[in-house]
Design an enzyme around this catalytic site. Structure first.
Site, PDB file in Angstrom:
ATOM      1  N   PRO A 189     -63.446 -43.129  41.892  1.00 22.73           N
ATOM      2  CA  PRO A 189     -62.392 -44.123  42.099  1.00 22.73           C
ATOM      3  C   PRO A 189     -62.150 -44.493  43.562  1.00 22.73           C
ATOM      4  CG  PRO A 189     -61.450 -42.016  41.428  1.00 22.73           C
ATOM      5  CD  PRO A 189     -62.937 -41.922  41.220  1.00 22.73           C
ATOM      6  N   ASN A 190     -61.936 -45.769  43.754  1.00 20.04           N
ATOM      7  CA  ASN A 190     -61.582 -46.387  45.044  1.00 20.04           C
ATOM      8  C   ASN A 190     -62.739 -46.450  46.033  1.00 20.04           C
ATOM      9  OD1 ASN A 190     -58.757 -46.779  44.333  1.00 20.04           O
ATOM     10  ND2 ASN A 190     -58.599 -44.549  44.427  1.00 20.04           N
ATOM     11  N   ARG A 248     -61.111 -50.120  52.661  1.00 21.26           N
ATOM     12  CA  ARG A 248     -60.066 -49.124  52.438  1.00 21.26           C
ATOM     13  C   ARG A 248     -59.954 -48.149  53.624  1.00 21.26           C
ATOM     14  NH1 ARG A 248     -61.544 -43.879  48.736  1.00 21.26           N
ATOM     15  NH2 ARG A 248     -59.430 -43.043  48.674  1.00 21.26           N
ATOM     16  N   TYR A 304     -62.571 -43.683  56.359  1.00 25.17           N
ATOM     17  CA  TYR A 304     -63.829 -43.843  55.610  1.00 25.17           C
ATOM     18  C   TYR A 304     -64.857 -44.751  56.295  1.00 25.17           C
ATOM     19  CZ  TYR A 304     -61.022 -41.672  51.960  1.00 25.17           C
ATOM     20  OH  TYR A 304     -60.226 -40.807  51.250  1.00 25.17           O
ATOM     21  N   ASN A 349     -69.750 -38.231  44.571  1.00 27.06           N
ATOM     22  CA  ASN A 349     -68.461 -38.257  45.250  1.00 27.06           C
ATOM     23  C   ASN A 349     -67.454 -38.713  44.206  1.00 27.06           C
ATOM     24  OD1 ASN A 349     -66.165 -38.630  46.739  1.00 27.06           O
ATOM     25  ND2 ASN A 349     -67.152 -39.745  48.408  1.00 27.06           N
ATOM     26  N   ALA A 367     -60.786 -38.879  44.226  1.00 24.69           N
ATOM     27  CA  ALA A 367     -59.603 -38.079  43.914  1.00 24.69           C
ATOM     28  C   ALA A 367     -59.757 -37.234  42.650  1.00 24.69           C
ATOM     29  CB  ALA A 367     -58.387 -38.985  43.797  1.00 24.69           C
ATOM     30  N   HIS A 425     -60.105 -33.402  42.781  1.00 26.16           N
ATOM     31  CA  HIS A 425     -58.958 -32.503  42.910  1.00 26.16           C
ATOM     32  C   HIS A 425     -58.150 -32.375  41.620  1.00 26.16           C
ATOM     33  CE1 HIS A 425     -60.159 -33.347  46.960  1.00 26.16           C
ATOM     34  NE2 HIS A 425     -59.747 -34.596  46.891  1.00 26.16           N
ATOM     35  N   ASP A 471     -66.470 -29.803  33.769  1.00 25.76           N
ATOM     36  CA  ASP A 471     -67.166 -29.389  32.539  1.00 25.76           C
ATOM     37  C   ASP A 471     -68.439 -30.207  32.325  1.00 25.76           C
ATOM     38  OD1 ASP A 471     -65.287 -27.463  31.982  1.00 25.76           O
ATOM     39  OD2 ASP A 471     -64.294 -28.572  30.367  1.00 25.76           O
ATOM     40  N   GLU A 473     -72.088 -32.230  45.610  1.00 27.37           N
ATOM     41  CA  GLU A 473     -70.774 -32.854  45.804  1.00 27.37           C
ATOM     42  C   GLU A 473     -70.658 -33.342  47.253  1.00 27.37           C
ATOM     43  OE1 GLU A 473     -67.555 -30.173  44.864  1.00 27.37           O
ATOM     44  OE2 GLU A 473     -66.073 -31.410  45.918  1.00 27.37           O
ATOM     45  N   HIS A 524     -68.181 -35.486  50.150  1.00 27.64           N
ATOM     46  CA  HIS A 524     -66.958 -36.164  50.582  1.00 27.64           C
ATOM     47  C   HIS A 524     -67.188 -36.746  51.961  1.00 27.64           C
ATOM     48  CE1 HIS A 524     -64.866 -34.770  47.119  1.00 27.64           C
ATOM     49  NE2 HIS A 524     -65.364 -33.567  47.347  1.00 27.64           N
ATOM     50  N   ILE A 525     -66.853 -37.994  52.116  1.00 27.65           N
ATOM     51  CA  ILE A 525     -67.037 -38.693  53.386  1.00 27.65           C
ATOM     52  C   ILE A 525     -66.135 -38.072  54.450  1.00 27.65           C
ATOM     53  CG2 ILE A 525     -66.724 -40.937  54.528  1.00 27.65           C
ATOM     54  CD1 ILE A 525     -67.259 -42.167  51.661  1.00 27.65           C
ATOM     55  N   SER A 526     -64.895 -37.878  54.113  1.00 30.14           N
ATOM     56  CA  SER A 526     -63.929 -37.297  55.057  1.00 30.14           C
ATOM     57  C   SER A 526     -63.947 -35.773  54.947  1.00 30.14           C
ATOM     58  CB  SER A 526     -62.520 -37.816  54.744  1.00 30.14           C
ATOM     59  OG  SER A 526     -62.100 -37.371  53.464  1.00 30.14           O
ATOM     60  N   ARG A 551     -57.237 -32.591  55.801  1.00 34.03           N
ATOM     61  CA  ARG A 551     -56.280 -33.556  55.262  1.00 34.03           C
ATOM     62  C   ARG A 551     -55.214 -32.835  54.414  1.00 34.03           C
ATOM     63  NH1 ARG A 551     -59.574 -38.389  52.741  1.00 34.03           N
ATOM     64  NH2 ARG A 551     -57.472 -39.306  52.784  1.00 34.03           N
ATOM     65  N   ARG A 599     -55.951 -31.947  48.752  1.00 32.00           N
ATOM     66  CA  ARG A 599     -57.383 -32.279  48.814  1.00 32.00           C
ATOM     67  C   ARG A 599     -58.247 -31.054  49.118  1.00 32.00           C
ATOM     68  NH1 ARG A 599     -57.298 -38.033  49.016  1.00 32.00           N
ATOM     69  NH2 ARG A 599     -55.389 -38.740  50.019  1.00 32.00           N
TER      70      ARG A 599
HETATM   71  C1  DQA Z   1     -63.047 -38.479  49.231  1.00 32.29           C
HETATM   72  C2  DQA Z   1     -61.895 -37.525  49.495  1.00 32.29           C
HETATM   73  C3  DQA Z   1     -60.896 -37.550  48.350  1.00 32.29           C
HETATM   74  O1  DQA Z   1     -59.819 -36.663  48.627  1.00 32.29           O
HETATM   75  C4  DQA Z   1     -60.330 -38.940  48.193  1.00 32.29           C
HETATM   76  O2  DQA Z   1     -59.442 -38.984  47.094  1.00 32.29           O
HETATM   77  C5  DQA Z   1     -61.382 -39.982  48.078  1.00 32.29           C
HETATM   78  C6  DQA Z   1     -62.558 -39.895  48.938  1.00 32.29           C
HETATM   79  C7  DQA Z   1     -64.019 -38.569  50.431  1.00 32.29           C
HETATM   80  O3  DQA Z   1     -65.118 -39.057  50.233  1.00 32.29           O
HETATM   81  O4  DQA Z   1     -63.660 -38.175  51.548  1.00 32.29           O
HETATM   82  O5  DQA Z   1     -61.240 -40.953  47.349  1.00 32.29           O
HETATM   83  O6  DQA Z   1     -63.792 -38.004  48.113  1.00 32.29           O
END
Ligand code: DQA
Length: 139
Positions: free
Chosen positions: A9-10, A17, A22, A71, A74, A77, A84, A95, A97-99, A104, A108
């Protein structure tokens, strides 16, 4: 070699964004550069904002691909269901994560997914996707 990148998502809003977190590149632009670095790897991409669709995609590709880069945004978390799904499939999942989620908010810091993944790459910006591909190529 077939590697599938899945964004949750997002992440369709990368480049628009929260640029200070990001970056300012869209994922499509980044993906074009990434593919050109790995001409021998068939890199495919899927993004959804819907938890069940991410699970369906993991089921669909998770017994045939050589590796999955995930990735889950959210849902990382919150989602026992995605955890599963990763446990249920046979393809290794990395897995990403960009950030640096550990710098943070505290919510997270926990991932439901990490324990079921081959490894995690966190905090290297978009380059994390390339690092994940490197790790899957080496095996
Ligand atoms: C994220 C980190 C997550 O906490 C956040 O909800 C995202 C992006 C990252 O790539 O840093 O949507 O997965």
């Amino acid at each position: 070699m077939n590697i599938h990148i899945i964004n949750g998502p997002n992440l369709n809003l990368l480049g628009v964004r929260e640029k200070s977190i990001y970056g300012d590149s869209s994922f499509d632009t980044y993906l074009t550069g990434l593919k050109s670095k790995y001409p021998a790897v068939n890199i495919t991409y899927y993004q959804s904002n819907v938890e069940g669709e991410l699970i369906n995609k993991l089921h669909e590709i998770g017994f045939s691909e050589d590796g999955i880069v995930l990735n889950a945004g959210a849902y990382t978390h919150t989602s026992v269901a995605i955890a599963d799904a990763i446990a249920a499939i046979t393809t290794s999942v990395v897995e990403v994560h960009i950030s640096n989620v550990h710098k943070r908010e505290e919510f997270r810091h926990h991932s439901y997914l990490s324990a079921n993944c081959k490894g995690i790459i966190v905090g290297f910006g978009m380059d994390g996707y390339r690092l994940a591909i490197e790790s899957l190529i080496v095996k």
